[in-house]
Each structure stands twice: as C-alpha cells, then as structure tokens.
Design a protein around this motif. Structure first.
Motif, PDB file in Angstrom:
ATOM      1  N   THR A 398       0.804  -1.225   0.000  1.00  0.00           N
ATOM      2  CA  THR A 398       0.000   0.000   0.000  1.00  0.00           C
ATOM      3  C   THR A 398       0.838   1.277   0.000  1.00  0.00           C
ATOM      4  O   THR A 398       0.351   2.339  -0.405  1.00  0.00           O
ATOM      5  CB  THR A 398      -0.913   0.038   1.234  1.00  0.00           C
ATOM      6  OG1 THR A 398      -0.111   0.183   2.423  1.00  0.00           O
ATOM      7  CG2 THR A 398      -1.720  -1.252   1.347  1.00  0.00           C
ATOM      8  N   LEU A 400       1.562   2.779   2.636  1.00  0.00           N
ATOM      9  CA  LEU A 400       1.116   3.558   3.788  1.00  0.00           C
ATOM     10  C   LEU A 400       2.058   3.395   4.969  1.00  0.00           C
ATOM     11  O   LEU A 400       2.792   2.405   5.082  1.00  0.00           O
ATOM     12  CB  LEU A 400      -0.303   3.131   4.192  1.00  0.00           C
ATOM     13  CG  LEU A 400      -1.403   3.456   3.173  1.00  0.00           C
ATOM     14  CD1 LEU A 400      -2.723   2.854   3.604  1.00  0.00           C
ATOM     15  CD2 LEU A 400      -1.540   4.969   2.985  1.00  0.00           C
ATOM     16  N   VAL A 442      -8.069   5.315   7.718  1.00  0.00           N
ATOM     17  CA  VAL A 442      -7.992   5.675   6.311  1.00  0.00           C
ATOM     18  C   VAL A 442      -8.155   4.455   5.410  1.00  0.00           C
ATOM     19  O   VAL A 442      -8.669   4.560   4.289  1.00  0.00           O
ATOM     20  CB  VAL A 442      -6.663   6.403   5.989  1.00  0.00           C
ATOM     21  CG1 VAL A 442      -5.465   5.501   6.216  1.00  0.00           C
ATOM     22  CG2 VAL A 442      -6.666   6.936   4.553  1.00  0.00           C
ATOM     23  N   ALA A 443      -7.710   3.275   5.872  1.00  0.00           N
ATOM     24  CA  ALA A 443      -7.729   2.096   5.008  1.00  0.00           C
ATOM     25  C   ALA A 443      -7.905   0.828   5.836  1.00  0.00           C
ATOM     26  O   ALA A 443      -7.613   0.794   7.031  1.00  0.00           O
ATOM     27  CB  ALA A 443      -6.440   2.008   4.197  1.00  0.00           C
ATOM     28  N   TRP A 477      -8.780  -1.777   0.803  1.00  0.00           N
ATOM     29  CA  TRP A 477      -9.499  -0.636   0.245  1.00  0.00           C
ATOM     30  C   TRP A 477      -9.309   0.583   1.143  1.00  0.00           C
ATOM     31  O   TRP A 477      -8.900   0.476   2.298  1.00  0.00           O
ATOM     32  CB  TRP A 477     -10.988  -0.946   0.077  1.00  0.00           C
ATOM     33  CG  TRP A 477     -11.760  -1.059   1.368  1.00  0.00           C
ATOM     34  CD1 TRP A 477     -12.376  -0.057   2.046  1.00  0.00           C
ATOM     35  CD2 TRP A 477     -11.990  -2.257   2.129  1.00  0.00           C
ATOM     36  NE1 TRP A 477     -12.983  -0.539   3.187  1.00  0.00           N
ATOM     37  CE2 TRP A 477     -12.762  -1.893   3.256  1.00  0.00           C
ATOM     38  CE3 TRP A 477     -11.622  -3.589   1.967  1.00  0.00           C
ATOM     39  CZ2 TRP A 477     -13.162  -2.823   4.213  1.00  0.00           C
ATOM     40  CZ3 TRP A 477     -12.019  -4.518   2.915  1.00  0.00           C
ATOM     41  CH2 TRP A 477     -12.791  -4.133   4.022  1.00  0.00           C
ATOM     42  N   TYR A 478      -9.616   1.745   0.575  1.00  0.00           N
ATOM     43  CA  TYR A 478      -9.575   3.002   1.323  1.00  0.00           C
ATOM     44  C   TYR A 478     -10.976   3.308   1.867  1.00  0.00           C
ATOM     45  O   TYR A 478     -11.964   3.231   1.131  1.00  0.00           O
ATOM     46  CB  TYR A 478      -9.098   4.153   0.443  1.00  0.00           C
ATOM     47  CG  TYR A 478      -7.621   4.101   0.137  1.00  0.00           C
ATOM     48  CD1 TYR A 478      -6.683   4.444   1.116  1.00  0.00           C
ATOM     49  CD2 TYR A 478      -7.163   3.703  -1.119  1.00  0.00           C
ATOM     50  CE1 TYR A 478      -5.320   4.393   0.843  1.00  0.00           C
ATOM     51  CE2 TYR A 478      -5.805   3.647  -1.396  1.00  0.00           C
ATOM     52  CZ  TYR A 478      -4.898   3.987  -0.408  1.00  0.00           C
ATOM     53  OH  TYR A 478      -3.544   3.925  -0.679  1.00  0.00           O
ATOM     54  N   ARG A 482      -9.978  11.397  -0.415  1.00  0.00           N
ATOM     55  CA  ARG A 482      -8.731  12.158  -0.283  1.00  0.00           C
ATOM     56  C   ARG A 482      -8.899  13.343   0.669  1.00  0.00           C
ATOM     57  O   ARG A 482      -7.951  13.785   1.308  1.00  0.00           O
ATOM     58  CB  ARG A 482      -8.296  12.673  -1.652  1.00  0.00           C
ATOM     59  CG  ARG A 482      -7.754  11.603  -2.584  1.00  0.00           C
ATOM     60  CD  ARG A 482      -6.282  11.389  -2.337  1.00  0.00           C
ATOM     61  NE  ARG A 482      -5.699  10.469  -3.314  1.00  0.00           N
ATOM     62  CZ  ARG A 482      -4.406  10.223  -3.422  1.00  0.00           C
ATOM     63  NH1 ARG A 482      -3.557  10.825  -2.595  1.00  0.00           N
ATOM     64  NH2 ARG A 482      -3.956   9.377  -4.317  1.00  0.00           N
ATOM     65  N   GLN A 514       0.052   9.940   7.219  1.00  0.00           N
ATOM     66  CA  GLN A 514      -0.129   9.584   5.804  1.00  0.00           C
ATOM     67  C   GLN A 514      -0.140  10.812   4.893  1.00  0.00           C
ATOM     68  O   GLN A 514      -0.334  10.671   3.683  1.00  0.00           O
ATOM     69  CB  GLN A 514      -1.457   8.822   5.620  1.00  0.00           C
ATOM     70  CG  GLN A 514      -1.726   7.724   6.613  1.00  0.00           C
ATOM     71  CD  GLN A 514      -0.693   6.613   6.607  1.00  0.00           C
ATOM     72  OE1 GLN A 514       0.071   6.460   5.642  1.00  0.00           O
ATOM     73  NE2 GLN A 514      -0.642   5.829   7.687  1.00  0.00           N
ATOM     74  N   ARG A 518      -0.386   9.936   1.092  1.00  0.00           N
ATOM     75  CA  ARG A 518      -1.685  10.095   0.443  1.00  0.00           C
ATOM     76  C   ARG A 518      -2.223  11.480   0.788  1.00  0.00           C
ATOM     77  O   ARG A 518      -3.118  11.635   1.623  1.00  0.00           O
ATOM     78  CB  ARG A 518      -2.662   9.008   0.907  1.00  0.00           C
ATOM     79  CG  ARG A 518      -3.936   8.900   0.053  1.00  0.00           C
ATOM     80  CD  ARG A 518      -4.753   7.692   0.488  1.00  0.00           C
ATOM     81  NE  ARG A 518      -5.864   7.443  -0.409  1.00  0.00           N
ATOM     82  CZ  ARG A 518      -7.157   7.756  -0.134  1.00  0.00           C
ATOM     83  NH1 ARG A 518      -7.467   8.336   1.012  1.00  0.00           N
ATOM     84  NH2 ARG A 518      -8.114   7.483  -0.996  1.00  0.00           N
TER      85      ARG A 518
END
Length: 536
Positions: A398, A400, A442-443, A477-478, A482, A514, A518
């Motif tokens: 990811t 992340l 977030v995910a 998945w997220y 954003r 993050q 992201r």
C-alpha cells in the motif's frame, strides 16, 4: 412413547459455560465433551446389560418352572419342594430383585461420573442454543435455502452432514416461536411434522396427540393451512377417536375460505426503521447470494498485474494484484502469505479468542452485538514474527505508514458467523478522547487465513461486489476520500458462513502520518458518496 416425551424435555435443557456458537474454534471443545459423555454412557449401557442379563436368567428359570407347573398345577403344588420354592421366592427372592433394581450400582456410577464431568467439561449455554437457532435461520433467509433440504443436511444442493430429526426441527421451531420470529417458525414446525409422520410410531396415540398440540401453534400464528393439513392427517389415521377435531377443521376451512388474516404472524410487524426491512439490507443479501454483480462498465478498465511494492520493504517476488474496483479503490492481492503463516496465526490466536465487539454509537465503549457473531483477539505486530511479516507486506503493497496502524485483529467466524453492513471508519459521533489515535481509519486490509467452502464472502452492497475468501490473500481498500471525509460506498459486510470455518486478520490503518503518502486532494471529492450516507 415415553421416549418421545423424554426427548422433548431433554432438548429443552440448556446447560452452562462459555459462549461457543460464535466461533468454530470453540466448537472443538464441545466435540471433546461429547466424546467423553459418549464413553460414560457406553460404560453405563454395558453395566446395565450385564445386570439385565443376570435378571433375565432368573426370569427364564422361573418361567420354565411355571411352564412345567402348567401341565398339572395341582400336582406341582402338592410337591413340598415346589411349594417351598414358590413361597421362598415370593418371601425373599422378589425382595432381592427389587433391592437389586433400586440400588443398581451402574446407575449411581453413571450419575456420579457425569456430575464430576460437569465441573470440568465444556457445555453450551442457552445463549449458544439460541445463537445456533438464529444462525440456521440467518443462513436460510440470506441464501434462500429450502428448509427441507437444510434439514436433510443439504446446503445449496451439496450434502454436508447428517439429517435433522423431527425433534431437532420441532425444538428449533419452538425457540423461533419464543423469539417471536413467526415467519421462520412455520416452515420448521411443518418440516418437523412431516418427518414425524414418516416414523414407524407415527400412528400411535401419543404421536397423534403431539400433532394435535402443534396444530395450536399454527392456529395461534394464523397459519391456518398448515393447521388444517395437520388435522386432516390426524383424522385420516384415527377418524373415530378424534371426532372432537371436526369442529376445529370446519372453523379452519371457513377462515381459509373467507381469507381471514389474523394471528401472530400478521400482528407482529417490523418496527419503523428496522434495518432488516431496509433496501440496503436487501442489497447486502442479494450480493451475498451473487444475485447482484458489478456492471460490465464498472469492470471494463480493471486489470490484473504484478506489483513490485515499495522498495526496501520486502525482498520477495512481485505481488499478484487484482483490481476489483477503481473508485473506490478495492484490490485483492493473491498469495501474499503462505499456508504455514496462516496456520501459525490461527494457533497463536486460539487460546485468546473472545466474542468480537463493536464500538458503541457516539462513544468508545466496545460491546458485543447480534449483528456481529465471531470471536477475535488483537496483537501488537511485534508479538510474533509472522505478524511482523504481515505488517511489512501491508507497507510494501500500500505504501502507507504502518506506524499509525492499530493492533492486528484475528477473528474466527462460527455457525452462520456474519457481520452485517458497517463502516470501518468512524462517523462524527465517535469520541477520540481515550483512543490510541485521534485520527480516522484511512484504510482496511483483510488477510484471509482460510478458505471457506460456502458463504462467508466480503460484500460491498453499494458497488455491488462480493469477494470470496482465499487463503493467503489480502483484500484492501480506502475508507476515506482524499479529503478525509467518509466514503460511504465502502460500507461492507461479512456474509454468513454457510459451510466451513472463516479466519481473517484485520489490519486497520489510521490517517496520522499519511499526509506525505496520500495527501489531500485540492478539490472536494466526497459528494459522490453522499447519496449512500442515508441510503434508506
């Protein structure tokens, strides 16, 4: 037919200990319990068989003497030896027989052994019994299973196990009746009576009495047709002895002809706002049944590709990445961890499994809930080498920052185990005051630690998408746009496990740290998911 009554009473009993229905891992303890109980019962049967054989020899001897006496009773009684033996038997022998039965050691030995085992063995509670009853109903409704097939051990046309007895079906129906789930009660009582009618003792008075009693259940629920069918069956067997049923039959026929709709099934309606009557819940069940699938246009640009991952995190060969949905971004990465890793994680988790909990609305207090039936436990990634590998895989795949990840949660789903549609991210009511992190999730990453023979998929009702558990793979998945706003399209669920044991490891990653990986988008991007916020 005393056995029939005894069976019914026995089936009502619920005994105590920890919760078992929510995890297949816990059910192994119950199987061991039954092995021990079976051994004790076999010992008891062997002992009473020896006792019975001894008594039978005495009976045979006395019967032989009576047979001899029947040729000439007068001559027999005129013999002083015979007279003495007869008086002696009635004066002392029969008392001995009675004492032998009264103080039968095998009975006492068995009861004492069972009493001792109750202190040490695992027994299910009433909550376990109710949990399994609800699980069977959940499976039947979610996958639209035929009750007669389910009772015969068939699941979606595949024979998995032994058939249910008529007593099994009756007790299940009776408990559903007590739970006020009358629509589910009807088919199980109907199946019970159909199976009872096939038994060799079905035409005996006690069985017909019992069928009469079940008529009252159907009448009370307003299920007049099944009540009438049952009365007609009883009358066909004993027309003269059951004349009192003729008036009831006439009343039922009139109610059916008039189209009367009353009774418990028609009086109990779902409360306003009942989630199980919502369009969203219907979508979820349709996805679990694979009646709803992603549209061809949603799948047009999806790719399967090799993904090298973030440099320096892992030194393995490229990951096999499959795109399942692009917006929101959902992927499944195959063969991330090996068979032994999945076994190791299960073994580490087993001793610590407890009923899975959920966050209470508007707070931080976790609690168990009927909409999530599983057992789980959490570990810091540093606890085990395999968990550290999972952490590195997540970071590599990811990109992340795993420093803000929650502890790894391992869960096992039991009989009909499920988790109804929910968001992993927290809404505005969440209290972060005592949280480990003051940012949202977030995910989500789900490592599948087992295959599942049937059911148990991860469903996204709004996409619509169903992901089949595949041992060693990672679903990712997220949860957030954003902008950091909740992406309501990522509401997801664990479909009920139809056959097998489902093991997963959840990796939840928080937003903190993050921002460089992201970053927020310059434009607002959350409006696209707002229609799904209050879908119903």
């Amino acid at each position: 037919m005393k056995l029939l009554t005894t069976l019914l009473i026995t089936l009502h009993l619920a005994i105590s200990s920890a919760e078992f229905f929510s995890s297949t891992s816990s059910l192994e303890q119950l199987l061991r319990t039954e092995v021990i109980l079976l051994s004790e019962l076999q010992n008891y049967v062997n002992e009473i068989k020896e006792h019975a054989e001894l008594l039978q020899s005495e009976i045979d001897a006395i019967k032989a003497e009576h047979l001899s006496a029947s040729d000439s009773i007068e001559s027999y009684l005129n013999n002083p030896v015979n007279a003495f033996r007869l008086i002696k038997r009635l004066h002392s022998d029969w008392e001995t027989f009675e004492s032998s039965v009264e103080s039968e050691a095998s009975r006492i030995n068995y009861l004492e052994a069972i009493a001792g085992h109750r202190e040490n063995l695992s027994y299910p509670t009433k909550e376990d019994f109710v949990g399994t009853a609800l699980a069977l109903t959940r499976l039947q409704q979610t996958y639209q299973l035929d009750v007669s097939e389910l009772a015969s051990g068939m699941l979606n046309g595949v024979k998995y196990g032994a058939a249910m007895s008529w007593q099994d079906c009756f007790v299940l129906g009776q408990h559903l009746y007590e739970l006020r789930d009358y629509n589910s009660t009807v088919p199980w009582l109907q199946q019970s009576m159909q199976l009872l009618a096939q038994q060799h003792y079905a035409d005996e008075a006690a069985s017909l009495d019992f069928m009469e009693a079940v008529v009252s259940y159907h009448q009370a629920m307003g299920d007049y047709q099944n009540a009438l069918n049952l009365i007609n069956h009883v009358l066909s067997v004993q027309p003269e002895e059951r004349l009192h049923l003729l008036e009831t039959r006439h009343q039922l026929e009139q109610l059916i002809t008039d189209g009367v709709k009353r009774g418990l099934m028609h009086e109990v309606i779902r409360r306003p706002g009942d989630y199980h009557a919502s369009k969203e819940f219907e979508l979820y069940q349709q996805v679990c049944r694979e009646e709803l699938l992603p549209t061809p246009s949603a799948q047009r640009d999806l790719r399967c590709r090799l993904h090298s991952g973030r440099a320096g995190e892992m030194s393995y060969q490229p990951y096999k990445l499959e795109e399942l949905h692009l917006d929101p971004y959902v992927i499944q990465v195959h063969d991330v961890i090996g068979l032994q890793d999945t076994i190791d994680l299960q073994q580490v988790a087993r001793p610590k499994l407890q009923r899975s909990q959920v966050y209470s609305l508007g707070g931080n207090d976790p609690t168990s809930a009927k909409f999530r039936t599983s057992k789980g436990t959490s570990f810091p990634y540093e606890k085990h080498a395999t968990m550290q590998r999972l952490r590195r895989h997540m970071a590599s795949i990811t990109g992340l920052n795993m420093n803000s990840a929650e502890h790894l949660q391992i869960a096992n789903y039991g009989i009909g185990g499920h988790y109804e549609p929910h968001m992993d991210s927290f809404d505005a009511t969440h209290d972060y005051a005592q949280d480990v992190d003051d940012t949202n999730r977030v995910a989500t990453g789900i490592f599948y630690l087992s295959d599942v023979e049937a059911g148990g998929g991860t469903a996204f009702p709004f996409l619509p998408l169903l992901v089949t558990p595949e041992r060693g793979s990672l679903l990712f998945w997220y949860n957030l746009h954003r902008s950091g706003a909740l992406d309501y399209r990522t509401k997801h669920a664990g479909c009920p496990v139809l056959q097998g044991s489902k093991w997963i490891a959840n990796a939840w990653i928080r937003l903190k740290g993050q921002q460089d990986i992201r970053p927020c988008a310059l434009e607002r991007d959350h409006e696209i998911s707002l229609p799904f916020k209050d879908y119903n």
